[in-house]
Structure formats: structure tokens, C-alpha cells
Design an enzyme around this catalytic site. Structure first.
Site, mmCIF file in Angstrom:
data_model
loop_
_atom_site.group_PDB
_atom_site.id
_atom_site.type_symbol
_atom_site.label_atom_id
_atom_site.label_comp_id
_atom_site.label_asym_id
_atom_site.label_seq_id
_atom_site.Cartn_x
_atom_site.Cartn_y
_atom_site.Cartn_z
ATOM 1 N N SER A 67 89.067 64.756 -14.628
ATOM 2 C CA SER A 67 87.278 64.442 -14.429
ATOM 3 C C SER A 67 86.689 65.581 -13.237
ATOM 4 O O SER A 67 87.113 66.841 -13.467
ATOM 5 C CB SER A 67 86.905 63.183 -13.710
ATOM 6 N N HIS A 68 86.497 65.574 -12.259
ATOM 7 C CA HIS A 68 85.750 66.410 -11.782
ATOM 8 C C HIS A 68 86.421 67.039 -10.865
ATOM 9 O O HIS A 68 85.905 67.781 -9.830
ATOM 10 C CB HIS A 68 84.166 65.739 -10.913
ATOM 11 N N LYS B 92 94.459 59.641 -19.296
ATOM 12 C CA LYS B 92 94.051 58.187 -19.131
ATOM 13 C C LYS B 92 93.930 58.306 -21.147
ATOM 14 O O LYS B 92 93.874 58.591 -21.511
ATOM 15 C CB LYS B 92 92.932 58.455 -19.512
ATOM 16 N N ASP C 122 85.101 67.174 -18.127
ATOM 17 C CA ASP C 122 85.180 66.146 -19.653
ATOM 18 C C ASP C 122 83.870 66.506 -19.569
ATOM 19 O O ASP C 122 83.140 65.177 -20.823
ATOM 20 C CB ASP C 122 86.496 65.707 -19.252
ATOM 21 N N ASP D 241 82.014 63.857 -18.822
ATOM 22 C CA ASP D 241 81.204 61.869 -18.591
ATOM 23 C C ASP D 241 80.929 61.753 -17.355
ATOM 24 O O ASP D 241 80.600 60.629 -17.204
ATOM 25 C CB ASP D 241 82.681 60.630 -18.901
ATOM 26 N N ARG D 242 80.103 63.135 -16.811
ATOM 27 C CA ARG D 242 79.187 62.067 -15.513
ATOM 28 C C ARG D 242 77.890 63.538 -15.970
ATOM 29 O O ARG D 242 78.259 64.567 -16.186
ATOM 30 C CB ARG D 242 79.892 62.984 -14.381
ATOM 31 N N GLU E 288 77.369 53.132 -12.908
ATOM 32 C CA GLU E 288 77.846 53.111 -11.663
ATOM 33 C C GLU E 288 77.500 54.847 -11.192
ATOM 34 O O GLU E 288 76.599 55.316 -11.271
ATOM 35 C CB GLU E 288 79.270 53.778 -11.792
ATOM 36 N N GLU E 289 77.545 54.395 -9.622
ATOM 37 C CA GLU E 289 77.030 55.300 -8.805
ATOM 38 C C GLU E 289 77.390 56.749 -8.547
ATOM 39 O O GLU E 289 76.874 56.905 -7.664
ATOM 40 C CB GLU E 289 76.469 54.369 -6.949
ATOM 41 N N LYS F 124 82.668 56.607 -20.203
ATOM 42 C CA LYS F 124 80.498 57.423 -19.657
ATOM 43 C C LYS F 124 80.656 58.140 -20.639
ATOM 44 O O LYS F 124 81.794 59.715 -21.120
ATOM 45 C CB LYS F 124 81.402 57.630 -17.923
#
Length: 547
Positions: free
Chosen positions: A146-147, A156, A304, A306-307, A388-389, A407
Site C-alpha cells: 500500500s502506501h 494480500k 496500489d 486503494d486510497r 474508513e478514516e 478500496k
């Protein structure tokens, strides 16, 4: 925490990862399964680590890929496995290792050679295949941390539901992988890379995803309005996807950064002095923020994709603020959604979302931290939105069908452009209107020290063990150790009042616990909530014999 002197500045040479050394360690280092830190461990987003300390190495991926292949066989999953990866330096070696194992186990792997593939495109492909109902049930893998910083790697697994695997699956895969590690990898089936590539089923993830985007966001309105949209993929896997979106839909879209560098040398440094591709951080997003006046709205994605991070002329939006804006807009502008579709939020997301959901007459579903808790609702349409936050979200197609059960950081960016096009207001302006109606909030997250015994006490608290009756001057209205939306354990504590709340959760990787807090009475009251939250947790530690 005081920001680092480097925060918001271009990463200096001294911070850059030595990529050859990192990759060499991936192959050379043999993790010790007797060392708890070097075992396979699936958190909320899969197994993560770095080859530099023996936590993400070839042995881990051999074991996990074998465990996934065995899980598929036992679960009767006979369709293709869609596999993607991001631009972290360890992702491609891990992708090759996993491919060699999967092909050796007779798994039909679908991937896009020569392209990085973001998380949401894997979820979209799984759902598309399974919806068609031909060729067996599909699942997927994404190789990504991810980040996280450039030296990290991640793995994952997404089952046929398309979203993050639930705990029963990840626990089984984790346990089997560790048993394989303990057995010296003797049970791993593997072919050489040439044979693995020959057994690969090439698949174009980008074309079907991009061609269907109009089914989830009003691209016609964006194009006709001429909204100026800036995009920074932050060196990630979303770059070719954004290029395809721009080409196919003729949007007024500018990709402001086309660099792909596994060192992420172009990044500005995050608050703590590390390189981190966190699109919700103003320090990491400093380059895009410098361009905020050049666009009506701009979006950043992590590697990736997803954010999401949303930038307007007012600056970078707090993730909680944009979640509230999306929810308020979507549920009033998606007539194809069921009237019963609810709003999904994690228990550490802003309570402003609770007020927005009530204001638009929608059921609120509050769950523990982890996007896996939204998967079933997004798949069936019982949730219209899950967020989600930490700037992760997904939502339904315009007709109420499932789009992505993981996400998706691209569609919130496009939705920001749709909101601007159709309302004449930027998302930050929409948020200002929400605060006038529902109240302004102050929100913060901090870390506090906690040893392993204390973290164990916190993770296993019962509501009756919390003796406090007030919080920052207000009567406590609830003491929660299970999420109200699904009854699942939250692995910590949440305490609420009419005007504020706090939640405390132990870290899975560090000797700290995380405190989230929010107040509708301002920053001063928030500080009081934070202070008293620490006292409540300290009292729980003492009662549990872990002071």
C-alpha cells in the site's frame, strides 16, 4: 509529535533505498520461523515487511503462495486467479515467486505482463468473472504494501467476494504458510520462471475497468463541464489507468507526475521524516498541494491505488471530511440505489458521518477497523458506500450493482470532479455546508506507549471493566468493545458521549496503542478528551494487572 525538519521537503539522497541491496536481500536472507517477527503474519491488509530485516523474503512468498494454492483447492475455487502488483521494488520479485508456485500447483493465473495492476482493478476483474458465471469461480492476489515506505513489500489475498479476505481465511493461510516455513519449504511446488510465464494467461485489466467507469461515475457531466482535474499517481500503479481514462473520455485531466521510480525519489517526506506515499498526508502530498490553484479539483493515489487524497483550492481535505461529503452527495444523487442501502463506516471514522447518515435517512453500519467488514454489503448492495478514516472507500454502480468490494482510490477522485461539475461547488465547499448544518468537529489520532501485556489487556477489555462515568465533562453514553454494526470485537475500546468520543486500539507491530478522538466542542475540548482517554486506558491497564 513534532514534524520532522524534512517534512514536506523533497527526499534527500540519504533517505533513498538502495534497490539492488533490497532485492538481493529478498533472495538471500532466510527468515527464522522461530523468530516471531520473521514469521508470516496477516494483518488487516495481508502480510507486510521488508527484506532488510527478514520479514518479507522469497521464503515468505513461496510459503504463502503454496498456502493460497492449497486453500483454493480445499475451497473448491477452480477458476482463474487474477494477480496484480504495485510499483514498490519488492513487488515484482514477489510477483515472479508467487507465479512460479501458483503455476506449479495448476492454478490458472491471469495477469497483465509489463503492467503494474492496482488493487481495485483486481477486485473489479474478480467480480466481473464471477458475475458472468463461466469458467469456475475466480479469486485474486495483489502484491503491495500500500502506501508504506519504498523498502517494504506486501502480499494480500482476495477470495471470490472480491474484497480483502476475512480472518478465517487469512488465519488458515498464515498458519499453513508458517508450517511450510518450519518444514524448510519442502512442501512447496515450484516451476522455473520461464515455465511460469509460459503458463500465464495474459489479461487486460485496464480496458474493462475503464470502459465501465461511466456506470459508477457521471463522466459525461465531468466532460461537458470542463472541470479541470489534476492527478498525481505518486509513482504508483494507477498511472496507466489514468492515462487510459484521459484518452477514452476526453476529460480536462492533467497527470502532473508521470514518474515511476522504486526509490520514490520524487516524493516529499512525510511528517515523521520517512518517505511514505500517503495521499492523505499534507507533507507527502506537498507537490500536488503546490498546484492546488491550477485545478478545480485534484486527486492523489497511493502505489496500489486503494486510497485517495482530494485537493481543492482550500488545500488537502481531511479523509473524514471527504467521506462525509461523498456520503451526503451519493445517497441523494443515485436514484438507482436501493432505499435500504446503508452507510458503512469504521468505528474510528468521524461521528459527522453518523449525523449525515441520519440527516439523509440512511441506516448507519459501524464496523471494526478493516475494509473486509464492508465486502458482503457492497457485494449484495445492502451497503451503498463503505469508507474508513485512512482514505479508503468504495461505492456501488449507479444502478445499485457492485463495482469493487475492495478500496478503490480512483472513483473517489472522479466523484470529486462529478460533484464539482453537477453542484458548482468543490468538495471542500460542500464540506463547509455540512458543518454549518451538522456542526464542526475536531479530530486527532495519537500513539501512546504500551508493552505487550498492556496491549493484550486493551485488546480483551470488557465494557464493565471501564469504571469512568464521564468524559471531558459529559456523561458517557456508551462503552463499546464490539462494533454496533455487526457485533464483531473491535480489539480495543470505544467510549462515546453526546458531543465526543475516543477509541483505543493496540498496534499490531509496535509497542504503542493508538488513540482516536473527536469532539464537536472544539480543539480545547478535544485535548481534554485525549487526556482523559489516556487516564481511562491507564486505569484499565491497572485493573488488568498490566500497569
Amino acid at each position: 509529535m513534532t514534524p520532522s525538519d524534512l517534512a514536506g521537503k523533497r527526499a534527500p539522497q540519504s533517505l533513498l533505498t538502495n534497490i539492488p541491496r533490497l532485492v538481493a536481500r529478498y533472495y538471500e536472507t532466510r527468515p527464522d520461523p522461530g523468530n516471531a517477527a520473521q514469521r508470516v503474519s496477516f494483518g488487516t491488509s495481508g502480510h507486510r515487511g521488508t527484506s532488510l530485516n527478514g520479514t518479507f523474503n522469497e521464503a515468505h512468498i513461496l510459503a504463502v503462495a503454496q498456502a493460497v494454492a492449497e486453500h483454493r483447492a480445499s475451497a473448491g475455487i477452480t477458476g482463474p486467479l487474477f494477480m496484480g502488483l504495485d510499483t514498490h521494488a519488492l513487488s515484482e520479485p514477489a510477483w515472479m515467486t508467487a507465479l512460479e508456485v501458483l503455476v506449479a500447483n495448476g492454478v490458472r493465473v491471469r495477469a497483465q505482463p509489463g503492467f503494474f495492476t492496482p488493487t481495485p482493478l483486481i477486485s473489479h476483474a474478480i467480480l466481473g468473472h464471477n458475475r458472468a458465471g463461466q469458467g469456475g469461480t475466480a479469486d485474486g492476489i495483489v502484491i503491495t504494501p500500500s502506501h508504506n515506505p519504498p523498502q517494504d513489500g506486501g502480499f494480500k489475498y482476495n477470495p471470490p467476494s472480491g474484497g480483502p479476505a476475512d480472518t478465517d481465511i487469512t488465519r488458515a493461510v498464515q498458519n499453513r504458510a508458517n508450517a511450510i516455513l518450519e518444514g524448510g519449504l519442502r512442501e512447496v511446488r515450484r516451476v522455473n520462471l520461464d515455465d511460469a510465464l509460459a503458463g500465464l494467461d495474459p489479461f487486460d485489466f485496464i480496458a474493462p475497468y475503464v470502459s465501465e467507469l461511466g456506470e459508477v461515475v457521471d463522466l459525461d457531466a465531468i466532460r461537458q463541464s470542463g472541470v479541470r482535474l489534476g492527478v498525481d499517481p505518486l509513482g504508483g500503479a494507477s498511472l496507466p489507468v489514468w492515462e487510459a481514462i484521459k484518452a477514452q473520455y476526453d476529460l480536462n485531466l492533467t497527470i502532473v507526475n508521470e514518474q515511476v521510480d522504486p526509490r520514490f525519489a520524487f516524493m516529499t517526506v512525510d511528517r515523521d521524516g520517512k518517505i511514505r506515499m500517503d495521499c492523505s498526508s499534507p507533507w507527502a502530498m506537498a507537490s500536488l498541494l503546490a498546484l492546488k490553484d491550477d485545478y478545480d479539483v485534484a486527486v492523489g493515489n497511493d502505489p496500489d491505488a486503494d486510497r485517495h487524497g482530494i485537493v481543492t483550492a482550500d488545500g488537502l481535505m481531511n479523509p473524514n471530511h471527504y467521506l462525509a461529503v461523498m456520503i451526503d452527495y451519493l445517497f441523494q444523487n443515485r436514484p438507482g440505489w436501493s432505499a435500504d442501502a446503508g452507510v458503512g463506516k469504521t468505528l474510528v471514522s468521524s461521528a459527522l458521518i453518523d449525523r449525515v447518515a441520519a440527516g439523509i435517512g440512511r441506516r448507519l453500519v459501524e464496523v471494526p477497523v478493516g475494509f473486509k467488514y464492508f465486502v458482503e454489503g457492497l457485494l449484495t448492495g445492502s451497503l451503498g458506500f463503505g469508507g474508513e478514516e485512512s482514505a479508503g472507500a468504495s461505492f456501488l454502480r449507479r444502478d445499485g450493482g457492485a463495482w469493487s468490494t475492495d478500496k478503490d482510490g480512483l472513483i473517489p477522485g472522479l466523484l470529486a470532479a462529478e460533484i464539482t461539475a453537477k453542484t458548482g461547488q468543490t468538495p471542500s465547499q460542500r464540506f463547509a455546508a455540512l458543518t454549518e448544518r451538522y456542526g464542526s468537529t475536531a479530530y486527532d489520532r495519537q500513539d501512546a506507549p504500551a508493552n505487550s501485556e498492556q496491549k493484550k489487556v486493551l485488546a480483551n477489555l470488557r465494557p464493565e471493566q471501564v469504571t469512568a462515568s464521564t468524559l471531558a465533562g459529559d456523561p458517557i453514553t456508551a462503552k463499546l468493545t464490539r462494533a454496533p454494526g455487526n457485533g464483531e470485537p473491535i480489539g480495543g475500546l470505544k467510549v462515546t458521549t453526546e458531543h465526543a468520543w475516543f477509541a483505543a486500539r493496540p498496534s499490531g507491530t509496535e509497542d504503542v496503542y493508538k488513540i482516536y478522538a473527536e469532539s464537536f466542542k472544539g480543539e480545547g475540548h478535544l485535548r481534554q478528551v485525549m487526556e482523559e482517554a489516556r487516564e481511562v486506558v491507564a486505569a484499565a491497564f491497572r485493573a488488568g494487572g498490566a500497569a
